[in-house]
Design a protein around this motif. Sequence first.
Motif, PDB file in Angstrom:
ATOM      1  N   MET A   1       1.122  -1.258   0.066  1.00 46.95           N
ATOM      2  CA  MET A   1      -0.481   0.278   0.137  1.00 46.95           C
ATOM      3  C   MET A   1       1.271   0.737   0.328  1.00 46.95           C
ATOM      4  O   MET A   1       1.973   1.079   1.226  1.00 46.95           O
ATOM      5  CB  MET A   1      -0.745  -0.082   1.308  1.00 46.95           C
ATOM      6  CG  MET A   1      -1.869   0.997   1.250  1.00 46.95           C
ATOM      7  SD  MET A   1      -2.913   1.659   0.382  1.00 46.95           S
ATOM      8  CE  MET A   1      -4.248   0.096   0.028  1.00 46.95           C
ATOM      9  N   ARG A   2       0.733   1.662  -0.983  1.00 50.50           N
ATOM     10  CA  ARG A   2       1.781   3.117  -0.874  1.00 50.50           C
ATOM     11  C   ARG A   2       0.635   4.825  -0.109  1.00 50.50           C
ATOM     12  O   ARG A   2      -0.551   4.919  -0.226  1.00 50.50           O
ATOM     13  CB  ARG A   2       1.732   3.384  -2.832  1.00 50.50           C
ATOM     14  CG  ARG A   2       2.557   2.945  -3.445  1.00 50.50           C
ATOM     15  CD  ARG A   2       3.203   3.470  -4.311  1.00 50.50           C
ATOM     16  NE  ARG A   2       3.973   2.361  -4.754  1.00 50.50           N
ATOM     17  CZ  ARG A   2       4.618   2.173  -6.078  1.00 50.50           C
ATOM     18  NH1 ARG A   2       4.228   3.111  -6.772  1.00 50.50           N
ATOM     19  NH2 ARG A   2       5.245   1.128  -6.223  1.00 50.50           N
ATOM     20  N   VAL A  54       4.716   5.466   6.166  1.00 55.04           N
ATOM     21  CA  VAL A  54       4.644   4.270   4.642  1.00 55.04           C
ATOM     22  C   VAL A  54       5.636   3.577   5.066  1.00 55.04           C
ATOM     23  O   VAL A  54       6.513   3.960   5.213  1.00 55.04           O
ATOM     24  CB  VAL A  54       4.140   4.253   3.555  1.00 55.04           C
ATOM     25  CG1 VAL A  54       5.375   4.743   2.443  1.00 55.04           C
ATOM     26  CG2 VAL A  54       3.775   2.485   3.240  1.00 55.04           C
ATOM     27  N   THR A  55       5.890   1.893   5.242  1.00 51.72           N
ATOM     28  CA  THR A  55       7.010   0.723   5.412  1.00 51.72           C
ATOM     29  C   THR A  55       6.180   0.574   4.128  1.00 51.72           C
ATOM     30  O   THR A  55       5.655  -0.582   4.613  1.00 51.72           O
ATOM     31  CB  THR A  55       7.451   0.350   6.691  1.00 51.72           C
ATOM     32  OG1 THR A  55       7.289   0.939   7.482  1.00 51.72           O
ATOM     33  CG2 THR A  55       8.835  -0.723   5.988  1.00 51.72           C
ATOM     34  N   SER A  56       7.295   0.689   3.161  1.00 50.91           N
ATOM     35  CA  SER A  56       7.555  -0.431   1.243  1.00 50.91           C
ATOM     36  C   SER A  56       6.914  -1.560   2.242  1.00 50.91           C
ATOM     37  O   SER A  56       7.516  -2.512   2.621  1.00 50.91           O
ATOM     38  CB  SER A  56       8.118   0.259   0.780  1.00 50.91           C
ATOM     39  OG  SER A  56       7.901   1.909  -0.202  1.00 50.91           O
ATOM     40  N   LYS A  61       9.093  -0.784  -6.324  1.00 53.51           N
ATOM     41  CA  LYS A  61       9.748   0.309  -7.042  1.00 53.51           C
ATOM     42  C   LYS A  61       9.179   1.369  -7.143  1.00 53.51           C
ATOM     43  O   LYS A  61       7.893   1.373  -8.243  1.00 53.51           O
ATOM     44  CB  LYS A  61      10.704  -0.370  -8.242  1.00 53.51           C
ATOM     45  CG  LYS A  61      11.545  -1.016  -7.416  1.00 53.51           C
ATOM     46  CD  LYS A  61      11.907  -1.770  -9.071  1.00 53.51           C
ATOM     47  CE  LYS A  61      13.292  -2.706  -8.899  1.00 53.51           C
ATOM     48  NZ  LYS A  61      13.279  -3.533  -7.855  1.00 53.51           N
ATOM     49  N   PHE A  62       8.860   2.416  -6.424  1.00 52.95           N
ATOM     50  CA  PHE A  62       8.126   3.635  -6.536  1.00 52.95           C
ATOM     51  C   PHE A  62       8.219   4.241  -8.472  1.00 52.95           C
ATOM     52  O   PHE A  62       6.647   4.977  -8.653  1.00 52.95           O
ATOM     53  CB  PHE A  62       7.900   4.747  -5.622  1.00 52.95           C
ATOM     54  CG  PHE A  62       7.552   4.847  -4.115  1.00 52.95           C
ATOM     55  CD1 PHE A  62       6.154   5.143  -4.260  1.00 52.95           C
ATOM     56  CD2 PHE A  62       8.245   3.090  -3.992  1.00 52.95           C
ATOM     57  CE1 PHE A  62       5.792   4.850  -2.479  1.00 52.95           C
ATOM     58  CE2 PHE A  62       7.117   3.083  -2.241  1.00 52.95           C
ATOM     59  CZ  PHE A  62       6.277   4.171  -1.827  1.00 52.95           C
ATOM     60  N   ASP A  63       9.028   3.487  -9.375  1.00 53.70           N
ATOM     61  CA  ASP A  63       8.942   3.951 -10.720  1.00 53.70           C
ATOM     62  C   ASP A  63       8.279   3.466 -11.073  1.00 53.70           C
ATOM     63  O   ASP A  63       8.022   3.332 -12.316  1.00 53.70           O
ATOM     64  CB  ASP A  63      10.228   4.542 -11.110  1.00 53.70           C
ATOM     65  CG  ASP A  63      11.244   3.353 -10.625  1.00 53.70           C
ATOM     66  OD1 ASP A  63      10.786   2.622  -9.916  1.00 53.70           O
ATOM     67  OD2 ASP A  63      12.034   2.635 -11.895  1.00 53.70           O
TER      68      ASP A  63
END
Length: 164
Positions: A1-2, A54-56, A61-63
């Motif tokens: 979840m972002r 948030v902890t990813s 990868k956010f890209d």
Amino acid sequence: MRPARFEQILKSLLEQGGAAKGVETVKEAGHDRHPYGLVVTFPTGARALLQIVVTSADGDKFDQPEQIIEGDAPNPVEPVEPFDGGRVKLDLVDRHIAALVLNSGSKEVASAEAFSTREKPGAVRYGVKIAYHDTSRIYVYVVQALPAGRDWTRGADFDVPAAV
């Protein structure tokens, strides 16, 4: 979840939950200290500033587009109203948020824990930890809480009274 997606989900849950008079993102409310969060106004005029951190998810990868992973939705819990005796109680606010998330039926959510229900309280007294099936974690911290008619105070983050 972002965080950006969660911010909108939580805003919608709070608006539909019936306990909030108004909900704005921190950007809409003019707060620039936290990139993600909400300002909740209750019918009493009391307000709470919520920060979202948030902890990813592992390997996120956010890209790249977000990979949504679902599992079993958590069991519903008894709804919690954040009011007691005409005041907003912060231990009920975090339990209210946890219940809204758990009762949303989201198959992305694995669990939610209100900080105020922990046996050993941490540095932040009021907030919620939400675990997702994709291994990400969202933390909703109650940064400030104010009674009606008061303005936000710089430097008073996390020094939250028990009720407003």
